[in-house]
Write an enzyme that holds these catalytic residues in place. Structure first.
Site, short mmCIF file in Angstrom:
data_model
loop_
_atom_site.label_atom_id
_atom_site.label_comp_id
_atom_site.label_asym_id
_atom_site.label_seq_id
_atom_site.Cartn_x
_atom_site.Cartn_y
_atom_site.Cartn_z
N LYS A 177 17.65 -10.71 -7.98
CA LYS A 177 17.49 -9.72 -9.05
C LYS A 177 16.70 -8.54 -8.75
O LYS A 177 16.67 -7.66 -8.73
CB LYS A 177 17.63 -10.08 -10.50
CG LYS A 177 18.09 -9.02 -11.52
CD LYS A 177 17.74 -9.68 -13.01
CE LYS A 177 19.17 -10.34 -13.33
NZ LYS A 177 19.10 -10.90 -14.68
N GLU A 193 9.10 -1.26 0.58
CA GLU A 193 9.01 -0.20 1.26
C GLU A 193 10.30 0.21 2.00
O GLU A 193 10.68 1.25 1.97
CB GLU A 193 7.79 0.07 2.03
CG GLU A 193 6.69 0.08 1.26
CD GLU A 193 5.21 0.00 1.75
OE1 GLU A 193 4.53 0.94 2.14
OE2 GLU A 193 4.65 -1.02 1.97
MO1 MOS Z 1 2.23 0.90 -0.24
S1 MOS Z 1 2.37 3.13 0.38
O1 MOS Z 1 1.45 0.26 1.22
O2 MOS Z 1 1.78 0.65 -1.58
#
Ligand code: MOS
Length: 735
Positions: free
Chosen positions: A630, A702
């Site tokens: 989740k 990311e």
């Molecule tokens: Mo990330 S831009 O390494 O918090």
């Protein structure tokens, strides 16, 4: 069934929705005074005079700190082998390097009093010519140092210029991305309290031990004298990875005022003093043979940079390793100007670079009259071409296949403007995504207590991503306890040290430490039982005992068992404690480690108005094992939502005459709201990567943003026939 991976609810969810989770500005501290910063109104020059006669006479005012009376800081020693660091502007002199730089801190008994006094300061400046805007800054380009020792800033393989000039098909295009501002929901805030020469900082930080080290260096005191706490964060995205000037100014103001001080930045102050994503100009040159094989790939990036702090947005990074190409050339330069510091912003380099690369790939596919997925497959990198290593695992091919299937890609007619949704122009576009699988050393402790609960600790961070939840799951599994018997604590430098929560590495770094510490505690407990003649497990080998749900069980004869609490009680009730330090080995020497993904988007463009809607996104990722289905899906979805913001909405509008952001608020700086988001279908390829770490987790913070802006650009081209190479893709660029 394994506890790791289960999509259990966020364990901190109830605290958050009931207001029980205390954020940095909310800690009750006795005698707490309120501070506000006063910011420069010029971009370059000096403060000539500060008239504080009115401010001093106002009610409640405790301190007015300027360069004239701020505590003097020791000159930091340069790091061995590193270029001399630019000293951060901490009121040590009158110099101004950007518009918005703190020039004074006003402390009062209430926020209103502090604000009132701040507004009554009369500051005179002597401005000097500022370098503002890319055109001016590009006159003097600099090359950033390599990101890590042993890496190169620029890459060259073969003769890329020659191969380009001889290629049958060529793309030569310039892409640009603007300054983007993180705008975490929780603005930056610090409470600073001194007790003699010891300092406590409640700081909105995704790197508490980093803040501790920076503060120690700034004030010339031992790190052990500084405690940094941050149990809850309302987002960080890279912006909270550094100890910005307001953190140190809060501590300096607290010292000068003789009382604890709170300095909470306002939304407007997010634009300048606490970092932003640089703007980039990226020239892409691609040369291909008629059969679609890449002969030359060139990517030249210039990113904006600040006189305050050197930072380069490494947009060329994914170009080096995403595709197989006969020759390659990448360059990375900085154009320095009088703006606030730039910094890491979710997928720094990958997010901006993938916009240029993945749009240019689409442009080339059109030129070759190839399907963009077929073109990508034609140039699929089986090994990392930059590091010349095999990938520890790579499921990009499956991501393309599953994504195309779910999206219905085969029904796409490739000609621009060939698909409709009612009177709207429909566009279907896609892009690849990749992000490195990072890992650092981390420490953790685990304690099994007499009441049958466990306490597990690591000074790490939960940016709102689910760290509390997944670390509890990891610990519970390793301990042999149910989740509700395990408490995981984070966000305090008194706890075992964690790396900063950057580079999508918390799970891969802290997860193994938590796992090892918990396992070590369990092993100790098992040893206590089998070495104890009173235990039904006496004399068994350690491997002969399983630990489940708080019970120690003879694997051969499961009726021979006893609860953990009984073992501990027989040993005097003392908690069983273990520590661990988990470090990456030399696996990175043998393998390139990356997450991969494929993003598919549909856009509807109004043919008359140019408005763009995104009814659906389909994304598939190969990211190793999920710790919690989740929270993982939420993370990826959040990245995609930001990708839509990056693609269609976000831009820090600078007034280049003054160097000031003119849309420094959330009314004018647009981020996606619910109405901007349609359906987002995220799925994950089942990946078993034994090389990464004991948990097989690659990190997911990311990669979600990567490729989304490119997929949108490609979809908008498919819808309209207009190739927009400048982010954000707004309606004015389409009509
Ligand atoms: Mo990330 S831009 O390494 O918090």
């Amino acid at each position: 069934m394994s506890i790791i991976g289960q999509g259990i609810d966020r364990l901190d969810g109830r605290l958050k929705v009931t207001g029980g989770a205390r954020y940095s500005a909310e800690h009750p501290v006795p005698r707490l005074a309120q501070a506000v910063i006063v910011q420069s109104t010029i971009a370059s020059g000096k403060v000539v005079s500060i008239d504080d006669s009115v401010a001093r006479s106002l009610p409640g005012v405790l301190t007015i700190m300027t360069y004239l009376n701020a505590p003097r800081l020791p000159t930091p020693k340069p790091e061995a082998g590193a270029p001399p660091a630019k000293p951060p502007p901490l009121l040590q002199d009158a110099t101004i390097k950007y518009n918005g730089q703190p020039v004074a801190v006003v402390v009062a008994d209430t926020l209103e009093h502090a604000r009132h006094a701040a507004q009554s300061l009369k500051i005179r400046y002597a401005a000097t010519p500022a370098v503002l805007g890319m055109q001016a800054a590009k006159k003097s380009l600099t090359t950033p140092p390599p990101r890590r020792p042993g890496e190169k800033t620029d890459s060259t393989r073969g003769n890329a210029v020659g191969a380009f000039s001889q290629a049958a098909a060529r793309i030569d295009a310039m892409y640009t991305t603007p300054i983007e501002t993180h705008n975490a929901m929780e603005p930056h805030a610090t409470i600073a309290a001194w007790h003699g020469d010891e300092l406590t900082l409640w700081d909105a930080s995704q790197n508490i031990s980093g803040v501790q080290k920076t503060a120690a260096k700034t004030f010339g005191i031992a790190p052990e004298k500084i405690r940094v706490l941050c149990p809850f964060l309302g987002g960080g995205f890279g912006s909270k990875g550094s100890a910005w000037t307001h953190v140190m100014l809060a501590a300096m103001a607290a010292k000068l005022s003789g009382t604890p001080v709170k300095l909470a930045l306002e939304r407007t102050q997010m634009f300048g003093p606490v970092g932003s994503r640089p703007m980039t100009e990226q020239r892409m040159r691609l040369g291909a043979a008629r059969d679609g094989s890449l002969k030359s790939l060139m990517h030249d990036t210039v990113s904006s940079n600040s006189f305050v702090l050197d930072f380069s947005e490494p947009s060329t990074i994914i170009t080096k390793s995403l595709y197989k190409t006969e020759s390659l050339q990448t360059t990375q330069r900085m154009a320095t100007m009088n703006v606030g510091a730039h910094t890491y912003t979710r997928a720094p380099g990958e997010a901006s670079g993938s916009f240029a690369l993945e749009c240019a790939i689409d442009e080339m596919a059109y030129q070759l009259k190839m399907d963009p997925i077929a073109f990508r497959l034609q140039n699929y990198a089986e090994r990392d071409p930059e590091k010349e290593l095999p990938f520890s695992s790579k499921s990009l091919r499956e991501c393309y296949r599953i994504g195309a299937e779910k999206f219905g890609w085969s029904k796409r007619t490739p000609e621009p403007r060939s698909m409709r949704a009612g009177r709207m122009l429909a566009g279907w576009g896609m892009a690849s995504a990749t992000y490195p699988a990072n890992r650092d050393a981390a420490k953790a402790s685990a304690m099994i207590r007499a009441d049958g609960t466990a306490l597990v600790r690591c000074g790490t961070h939960d940016l709102g991503t689910g760290t509390y939840t997944i670390m509890t799951q990891i610990a519970a599994e390793a301990l042999g306890l149910p989740v509700n018997k395990v408490r995981f604590e984070l966000g305090d430098t008194l706890q075992p040290e964690s790396p900063g929560a950057g580079g999508s590495k918390t799970t891969a770094s802290v997860g193994p430490a938590v796992y090892e510490a918990a396992k070590a505690a369990r092993v100790k407990l098992v040893a206590m039982a089998i070495g104890d003649r009173e235990s039904p497990l006496s004399g068994l080998s350690p491997d002969g005992v399983s630990v489940e749900n708080g019970w120690l069980i003879d694997r051969q004869r499961p009726d021979r068992r006893e609860p953990m609490v009984t073992v501990i009680a027989r040993h005097g009730g003392t908690a069983v404690e273990a520590f661990s330090e988990a470090k990456p080995g030399d696996e990175k020497k043998q393998f390139a480690m990356h997450s991969f993904g494929a993003v598919f988007v549909e856009v509807h463009v109004d043919p008359d108005l140019g408005t763009i809607r995104v009814p659906r996104v389909v994304a598939v990722y190969g990211i190793g094992k999920l710790m919690n289905e989740k929270t993982a899906h939420s993370q990826l979805m959040g990245g995609i939502v930001w990708g839509i913001g990056m693609g269609l909405l976000e831009k820090t509008e600078m007034d280049w005459r003054t160097g000031r952001a003119v849309n420094a608020n959330l009314a004018d700086y647009h981020v996606p709201v619910n109405a901007d988001i349609g359906s987002i279908d995220v799925s994950v390829v089942d990946e078993d990567d034994p090389h990464i770490n004991v948990l097989g987790a690659k990190g997911i913070g990311e990669i979600g943003i990567v490729g989304v802006a490119a997929a949108l650009g490609n979809a908008v081209y498919h819808a309209t026939g207009k190739r927009v190479r400048d982010l954000p893709i707004t309606l004015d660029k389409l009509i």
